[in-house]
Design a protein around this motif. Sequence first.
Motif, mmCIF file in Angstrom:
data_model
loop_
_atom_site.group_PDB
_atom_site.id
_atom_site.type_symbol
_atom_site.label_atom_id
_atom_site.label_comp_id
_atom_site.label_asym_id
_atom_site.label_seq_id
_atom_site.Cartn_x
_atom_site.Cartn_y
_atom_site.Cartn_z
ATOM 1 N N ALA A 215 131.673 -61.964 -41.771
ATOM 2 C CA ALA A 215 131.908 -62.892 -40.670
ATOM 3 C C ALA A 215 133.115 -62.533 -39.824
ATOM 4 O O ALA A 215 133.143 -62.805 -38.616
ATOM 5 C CB ALA A 215 132.061 -64.312 -41.204
ATOM 6 N N ARG A 216 134.152 -61.930 -40.423
ATOM 7 C CA ARG A 216 135.368 -61.647 -39.661
ATOM 8 C C ARG A 216 135.313 -60.318 -38.934
ATOM 9 O O ARG A 216 136.243 -59.960 -38.205
ATOM 10 C CB ARG A 216 136.577 -61.680 -40.599
ATOM 11 N N ALA A 217 134.239 -59.561 -39.134
ATOM 12 C CA ALA A 217 134.100 -58.252 -38.495
ATOM 13 C C ALA A 217 133.594 -58.402 -37.063
ATOM 14 O O ALA A 217 132.983 -59.406 -36.696
ATOM 15 C CB ALA A 217 133.145 -57.379 -39.302
ATOM 16 N N GLY A 218 133.844 -57.382 -36.258
ATOM 17 C CA GLY A 218 133.334 -57.374 -34.894
ATOM 18 C C GLY A 218 134.243 -56.626 -33.952
ATOM 19 O O GLY A 218 134.999 -55.729 -34.360
ATOM 20 N N VAL A 219 134.180 -57.000 -32.693
ATOM 21 C CA VAL A 219 134.944 -56.346 -31.633
ATOM 22 C C VAL A 219 135.634 -57.412 -30.793
ATOM 23 O O VAL A 219 135.028 -58.429 -30.434
ATOM 24 C CB VAL A 219 134.026 -55.484 -30.743
ATOM 25 N N LEU A 220 136.904 -57.184 -30.479
ATOM 26 C CA LEU A 220 137.665 -58.047 -29.572
ATOM 27 C C LEU A 220 137.909 -57.267 -28.288
ATOM 28 O O LEU A 220 138.579 -56.224 -28.299
ATOM 29 C CB LEU A 220 138.990 -58.460 -30.206
ATOM 30 N N LEU A 221 137.368 -57.754 -27.176
ATOM 31 C CA LEU A 221 137.538 -57.074 -25.893
ATOM 32 C C LEU A 221 138.938 -57.324 -25.348
ATOM 33 O O LEU A 221 139.392 -58.466 -25.274
ATOM 34 C CB LEU A 221 136.492 -57.569 -24.900
ATOM 35 N N LEU A 222 139.603 -56.255 -24.969
ATOM 36 C CA LEU A 222 140.957 -56.347 -24.418
ATOM 37 C C LEU A 222 140.993 -56.035 -22.926
ATOM 38 O O LEU A 222 142.026 -56.189 -22.282
ATOM 39 C CB LEU A 222 141.889 -55.393 -25.177
ATOM 40 N N ALA A 223 139.867 -55.575 -22.400
ATOM 41 C CA ALA A 223 139.739 -55.320 -20.959
ATOM 42 C C ALA A 223 138.362 -55.781 -20.519
ATOM 43 O O ALA A 223 137.412 -55.768 -21.305
ATOM 44 C CB ALA A 223 139.945 -53.841 -20.650
ATOM 45 N N ARG A 224 138.254 -56.178 -19.260
ATOM 46 C CA ARG A 224 137.018 -56.711 -18.718
ATOM 47 C C ARG A 224 136.672 -55.978 -17.421
ATOM 48 O O ARG A 224 137.548 -55.356 -16.800
ATOM 49 C CB ARG A 224 137.174 -58.207 -18.408
ATOM 50 N N PRO A 225 135.426 -55.997 -16.977
ATOM 51 C CA PRO A 225 135.102 -55.400 -15.683
ATOM 52 C C PRO A 225 135.980 -55.965 -14.576
ATOM 53 O O PRO A 225 136.220 -57.167 -14.488
ATOM 54 C CB PRO A 225 133.622 -55.791 -15.491
ATOM 55 N N GLY A 226 136.501 -55.065 -13.771
ATOM 56 C CA GLY A 226 137.435 -55.434 -12.715
ATOM 57 C C GLY A 226 138.890 -55.202 -13.087
ATOM 58 O O GLY A 226 139.756 -55.165 -12.208
ATOM 59 N N THR B 111 140.798 -64.208 -39.537
ATOM 60 C CA THR B 111 140.797 -62.886 -38.904
ATOM 61 C C THR B 111 140.641 -61.794 -39.949
ATOM 62 O O THR B 111 140.987 -61.969 -41.116
ATOM 63 C CB THR B 111 142.096 -62.665 -38.115
ATOM 64 N N ALA B 112 140.128 -60.659 -39.518
ATOM 65 C CA ALA B 112 139.887 -59.536 -40.416
ATOM 66 C C ALA B 112 141.193 -58.848 -40.795
ATOM 67 O O ALA B 112 142.157 -58.823 -40.020
ATOM 68 C CB ALA B 112 138.943 -58.537 -39.752
ATOM 69 N N ALA B 113 141.186 -58.254 -41.971
ATOM 70 C CA ALA B 113 142.391 -57.599 -42.479
ATOM 71 C C ALA B 113 142.602 -56.220 -41.864
ATOM 72 O O ALA B 113 143.732 -55.721 -41.820
ATOM 73 C CB ALA B 113 142.308 -57.480 -43.998
ATOM 74 N N HIS B 114 141.534 -55.586 -41.395
ATOM 75 C CA HIS B 114 141.630 -54.204 -40.914
ATOM 76 C C HIS B 114 141.228 -54.141 -39.445
ATOM 77 O O HIS B 114 140.150 -54.594 -39.057
ATOM 78 C CB HIS B 114 140.727 -53.297 -41.751
#
Length: 502
Positions: free
Chosen positions: A451-462, A415-418
Amino acid sequence: MNTSSHSLRLMPAGIDTYSHPVVYMHADCHVCQAEGFRALTRVRIDCGRKWVIATLNVVTGGCWLPPDAAALSDAAWQALQPGPGALGRLSHPEPPAAASFIRAKVYGERLAQAQFNTIIGDALARRLSDLDLAAFVTACSGDRLDFEETIALTRAMQAAGKSLNWGKDLVLDKHCVGGLPGNRTTPIVVAVVAAAGHIIPKTSSRAITSPAGTADVMEVMAPVELDLTAMRRVVETQGGCVVWGGGLRLSPADDALIRIERPLDFDSDGLIAASVLSKKAAAGADRVIIDIPVGTTAKVRSSAAAAALSARLNAVAAAVGLELKIHISDGSRPVGRGIGPALEAADVLKVLRRDPDAPADLRERALTLAGLLLELGGAAGTGPETAAQLLDSGAAEQRFMAICEAQGGFREPETAAHRTQVTAADSGTVTAIDNRLIARIAKLAGAPQRARAGVLLLARPGDRVQRGGPLFEIHSETPGELAYAQDYAARQPGPFSITELS
């Protein structure tokens, strides 16, 4: 002609020019002056029995490069591999035969098989500059390639590299045209199909315009830069693999074109069909399933566009001897929770491990594709059930881990540090997520290069969210990239559409 008067000592510049050979020469260099070299001139450099054609960058003023030396970019240095103190002879190369064909295509003329063969041959020999290749890619974009030209380009790309023969009557493969963040079904499909006893030698690309390609995600968990001997060993022992195709010389021209398409940030139906199917044919596949996600913010935006791409893919597949099945899927929203190599790898492992927290949409899509592919392989009408059984029993996980070990060893994603959360500006129900905007945020955070960068979705449609509640989390490996992505996200109307439903 005095050869020594046109020779310079070669030295490494230590500059990565993205696989494009570049030579650096001082403005006061006697060879520059004698030959009339100017910035961006194409220069042939001979060293022993090796040669390379490089683009000239001229260095001015007092600096690190003396006038009696030529500095080579990483790509040029690797092509020549000069020994200590080696001299290179610099000259004007012969004009590439492909240049006139590219010019003809730019002006709207149709090209024949022999002309595509010449263009691909000159591209692989590095006789063409990036400007030449950019002109070719642009001239082939949109609807500028008809079906016959697409077939000719596909054949030229396949013929320019190696083609595999697995000695089997049936070899399966799959591909997704992309444009859907997090849609990382391939490792799961390969594990299921290989566990069923089929051969599925999956060669994958790195990201072109997305925050992660399949090879980027797989590389988080296992080595992917295998040579043909190592790839064959993995497939023969485990039935499948997930490796980077760029080092295998299977349709190597595709990688040369992708290198140009990536900074231009566009694709076209003709180039997609030639890219995908030349590689499938070269990899020895017999039957292939292609997933086309359709959505207003996906790569393929409408049913009409999907139908046009499907028709082209089917025509090319028939011409090169592939049995093809097209699967049109929902491309209206990202798949899974992670967007970026390590985050997507974590989702893949959750599905394979039957984790209660595994993203249901990723599992469902992977099982659908695996089931369809099993039916192509002969499991008439029972593909989806067989795929689910292989996943739920743990057989797919076991086979995936064996594939990883065979490719060089399994690694858990890190996992990313920041990190920082982006919250909802209003209360309501999430009605949509913009694929392009959320992918852009992930790329600004550093994906896929980090590789550890990106976006983690915490909400989804609906989902129902409250004002100030979490929508997604940005992951970065450096504080600067985190701040850059966060600032971009704050300036957008928002990748999440939130509506107060009555």
